[in-house]
Design an enzyme around this catalytic site. Sequence first.
Site, PDB file in Angstrom:
ATOM      1  N   HIS A 115      -5.332  -9.132  -2.165  1.00 42.25           N
ATOM      2  CA  HIS A 115      -5.572  -9.775  -0.513  1.00 42.25           C
ATOM      3  C   HIS A 115      -7.123 -10.704  -0.540  1.00 42.25           C
ATOM      4  O   HIS A 115      -7.805  -9.739  -1.342  1.00 42.25           O
ATOM      5  CB  HIS A 115      -5.888  -8.200   0.324  1.00 42.25           C
ATOM      6  CG  HIS A 115      -4.984  -7.035   0.100  1.00 42.25           C
ATOM      7  ND1 HIS A 115      -4.886  -5.973  -1.249  1.00 42.25           N
ATOM      8  CD2 HIS A 115      -4.046  -6.957   1.143  1.00 42.25           C
ATOM      9  CE1 HIS A 115      -4.043  -5.561  -0.816  1.00 42.25           C
ATOM     10  NE2 HIS A 115      -2.804  -5.753   0.329  1.00 42.25           N
TER      11      HIS A 115
ATOM     12  N   ASN B  36       2.263   2.706  11.300  1.00 46.39           N
ATOM     13  CA  ASN B  36       1.420   3.222  12.556  1.00 46.39           C
ATOM     14  C   ASN B  36       1.890   2.439  13.760  1.00 46.39           C
ATOM     15  O   ASN B  36       2.448   0.868  13.230  1.00 46.39           O
ATOM     16  CB  ASN B  36       0.136   3.257  12.694  1.00 46.39           C
ATOM     17  CG  ASN B  36      -0.935   1.523  11.746  1.00 46.39           C
ATOM     18  OD1 ASN B  36      -0.189   1.201  10.439  1.00 46.39           O
ATOM     19  ND2 ASN B  36      -1.474   0.870  13.389  1.00 46.39           N
TER      20      ASN B  36
ATOM     21  N   HIS C 216      -6.960   4.453   7.380  1.00 49.53           N
ATOM     22  CA  HIS C 216      -6.349   4.281   5.444  1.00 49.53           C
ATOM     23  C   HIS C 216      -5.377   5.224   5.485  1.00 49.53           C
ATOM     24  O   HIS C 216      -4.481   5.115   5.002  1.00 49.53           O
ATOM     25  CB  HIS C 216      -7.659   3.624   5.173  1.00 49.53           C
ATOM     26  CG  HIS C 216      -6.690   2.792   3.954  1.00 49.53           C
ATOM     27  ND1 HIS C 216      -5.596   1.509   3.968  1.00 49.53           N
ATOM     28  CD2 HIS C 216      -7.075   3.259   2.041  1.00 49.53           C
ATOM     29  CE1 HIS C 216      -5.650   1.195   2.234  1.00 49.53           C
ATOM     30  NE2 HIS C 216      -5.686   2.153   1.738  1.00 49.53           N
TER      31      HIS C 216
ATOM     32  N   TYR D 215      -9.335  -9.808   1.242  1.00 48.88           N
ATOM     33  CA  TYR D 215      -9.871  -8.702   2.332  1.00 48.88           C
ATOM     34  C   TYR D 215     -10.564  -8.551   0.689  1.00 48.88           C
ATOM     35  O   TYR D 215     -12.103  -8.062   0.752  1.00 48.88           O
ATOM     36  CB  TYR D 215      -9.743  -8.138   2.767  1.00 48.88           C
ATOM     37  CG  TYR D 215      -8.878  -6.509   2.756  1.00 48.88           C
ATOM     38  CD1 TYR D 215      -8.955  -5.576   1.403  1.00 48.88           C
ATOM     39  CD2 TYR D 215      -6.971  -6.701   3.055  1.00 48.88           C
ATOM     40  CE1 TYR D 215      -7.897  -5.196   1.035  1.00 48.88           C
ATOM     41  CE2 TYR D 215      -6.646  -6.387   2.487  1.00 48.88           C
ATOM     42  CZ  TYR D 215      -6.896  -4.735   1.324  1.00 48.88           C
ATOM     43  OH  TYR D 215      -6.422  -4.047   1.778  1.00 48.88           O
ATOM     44  N   GLU D 216     -10.085  -8.265  -0.494  1.00 45.06           N
ATOM     45  CA  GLU D 216     -10.988  -7.847  -1.917  1.00 45.06           C
ATOM     46  C   GLU D 216     -11.842  -8.842  -2.257  1.00 45.06           C
ATOM     47  O   GLU D 216     -12.316  -9.123  -2.618  1.00 45.06           O
ATOM     48  CB  GLU D 216      -9.784  -7.387  -2.256  1.00 45.06           C
ATOM     49  CG  GLU D 216      -8.966  -6.322  -2.155  1.00 45.06           C
ATOM     50  CD  GLU D 216      -7.927  -5.781  -3.281  1.00 45.06           C
ATOM     51  OE1 GLU D 216      -8.252  -5.650  -4.401  1.00 45.06           O
ATOM     52  OE2 GLU D 216      -6.521  -7.061  -2.849  1.00 45.06           O
TER      53      GLU D 216
ATOM     54  N   ALA E  96       3.056  -2.320   3.857  1.00 44.57           N
ATOM     55  CA  ALA E  96       2.620  -1.193   5.560  1.00 44.57           C
ATOM     56  C   ALA E  96       1.916  -2.110   5.975  1.00 44.57           C
ATOM     57  O   ALA E  96       1.089  -3.716   6.265  1.00 44.57           O
ATOM     58  CB  ALA E  96       1.693  -0.816   4.666  1.00 44.57           C
TER      59      ALA E  96
ATOM     60  N   HIS F 100      -3.101   0.771  -4.964  1.00 47.74           N
ATOM     61  CA  HIS F 100      -2.597  -0.414  -4.885  1.00 47.74           C
ATOM     62  C   HIS F 100      -3.089   0.656  -7.031  1.00 47.74           C
ATOM     63  O   HIS F 100      -3.829   0.143  -7.257  1.00 47.74           O
ATOM     64  CB  HIS F 100      -3.034  -1.666  -5.160  1.00 47.74           C
ATOM     65  CG  HIS F 100      -2.242  -2.255  -3.594  1.00 47.74           C
ATOM     66  ND1 HIS F 100      -1.491  -3.552  -4.079  1.00 47.74           N
ATOM     67  CD2 HIS F 100      -2.642  -1.465  -2.905  1.00 47.74           C
ATOM     68  CE1 HIS F 100      -1.259  -3.266  -2.773  1.00 47.74           C
ATOM     69  NE2 HIS F 100      -2.766  -1.987  -1.758  1.00 47.74           N
TER      70      HIS F 100
ATOM     71  N   SER G  89       0.763  -1.001   0.247  1.00 47.22           N
ATOM     72  CA  SER G  89      -0.026   0.282  -0.122  1.00 47.22           C
ATOM     73  C   SER G  89       1.373   1.038   0.189  1.00 47.22           C
ATOM     74  O   SER G  89       2.412   1.966   0.927  1.00 47.22           O
ATOM     75  CB  SER G  89      -0.751  -0.147   1.133  1.00 47.22           C
ATOM     76  OG  SER G  89      -1.797  -1.418   1.040  1.00 47.22           O
TER      77      SER G  89
ATOM     78  N   MET H  59      -2.476  -7.112   6.753  1.00 45.35           N
ATOM     79  CA  MET H  59      -3.319  -7.748   5.773  1.00 45.35           C
ATOM     80  C   MET H  59      -2.258  -8.738   4.437  1.00 45.35           C
ATOM     81  O   MET H  59      -3.473  -8.798   3.954  1.00 45.35           O
ATOM     82  CB  MET H  59      -4.012  -7.077   5.602  1.00 45.35           C
ATOM     83  CG  MET H  59      -4.826  -6.381   6.733  1.00 45.35           C
ATOM     84  SD  MET H  59      -6.218  -5.406   6.453  1.00 45.35           S
ATOM     85  CE  MET H  59      -6.272  -3.950   7.679  1.00 45.35           C
ATOM     86  N   SER H  60      -0.929  -9.264   4.738  1.00 38.58           N
ATOM     87  CA  SER H  60      -1.210  -9.232   3.266  1.00 38.58           C
ATOM     88  C   SER H  60       0.044 -10.205   3.487  1.00 38.58           C
ATOM     89  O   SER H  60       0.576 -10.598   4.829  1.00 38.58           O
ATOM     90  CB  SER H  60      -0.426  -8.127   2.402  1.00 38.58           C
ATOM     91  OG  SER H  60       0.398  -7.238   2.894  1.00 38.58           O
TER      92      SER H  60
HETATM   93  N1  HPA Z   1      -3.061  -3.349  10.993  1.00 32.39           N
HETATM   94  C1  HPA Z   1      -3.311  -3.858  10.369  1.00 32.39           C
HETATM   95  N2  HPA Z   1      -2.699  -3.967   9.063  1.00 32.39           N
HETATM   96  C2  HPA Z   1      -1.952  -3.136   8.814  1.00 32.39           C
HETATM   97  C3  HPA Z   1      -1.768  -1.743   9.888  1.00 32.39           C
HETATM   98  C4  HPA Z   1      -2.473  -2.424  10.995  1.00 32.39           C
HETATM   99  O1  HPA Z   1      -2.195  -1.039  12.345  1.00 32.39           O
HETATM  100  N3  HPA Z   1      -1.464  -1.075   9.552  1.00 32.39           N
HETATM  101  C5  HPA Z   1      -1.024  -0.768   7.995  1.00 32.39           C
HETATM  102  N4  HPA Z   1      -1.693  -2.023   7.545  1.00 32.39           N
END
Ligand code: HPA
Length: 269
Positions: free
Chosen positions: A83, A232, A244, A85-86, A113, A61, A30, A208-209
């Site tokens: 992903h 983060n 996001h 989640y898509e 990320a 993306h 991302s 998430m990947s």
């Molecule tokens: N959690 C899950 N996936 C992420 C995060 C997070 O805090 N930050 C970026 N991708």
Amino acid sequence: MKKSLTESASFIASALPPHFHPKVAIILGSGLCAITDGMDILATLPYSTIPHFPISTVDSHRGALVLGYIGDTAVAVMQGRFHYYEGYSAEEVVFPLRVVQQLGASILLLTNACGGLNPLFRACDIMLIDDHINLQWENPLISRDERHRFPDMSTPYSSRLQSIAEQCALRQALTLRKGTYLAVTGPNYETRAELRFMRTIGADAVGMSSVPETLAARSLSMEVLGLSLITNECRPDAPRHVSHEEVLTTAVRAEQNLKKLVFSILEES
Ligand code: HPA
């Protein structure tokens, strides 16, 4: 599956000079698209033009396969990944990687990320993935094809490539964290209780990947290097909102450091 892999690979090969075979597959996470800026590009193929490729549904993306050279290294860069989640199946998530491996790639360089669980990690830090925990409860190797079964996962991330990355970071005076990446499906960010659990079981970062691609790459005997950008800080005891937008803004802020590191690693890999 085998037939669609061959059709995708032949389509891509037909857009390239005959002598070109990517050595390294690079997957960009991302907000991390700048890596292709300094590239000597031979072909940019939007995913929508490649037979059987899924189409990226995440805004950040770009959704293209970029082939060419970074320095002297032949690379295939996936600008954007897929992903769970898509709504894609495990097989679809790793399909593009399998195609690039069929074109000749023997190394996978992953970027992503993620949230930092280790209290020493700060936003914009880069973490070398040393190991992973798969909490996606999905696995792209589940199939009738016996060749995908039972790959060893004692050291999924190449120690050879990790030491190259560490030496490159040292030369650039860049702090490189190292740790365990925990994968969830998302698309929600984590609750405080989940973050406490993840830290307790040994995770340094959550995202998430990446794990599906590592599993597929290892089953194909590719060497894997994973670089996570901490976007983060996840602190269950001092919770704060994650969005996001924040993830993307931080990724863009730190991506030049990541790009410099990737370019120098490629020179030595
Ligand atoms: N959690 C899950 N996936 C992420 C995060 C997070 O805090 N930050 C970026 N991708």
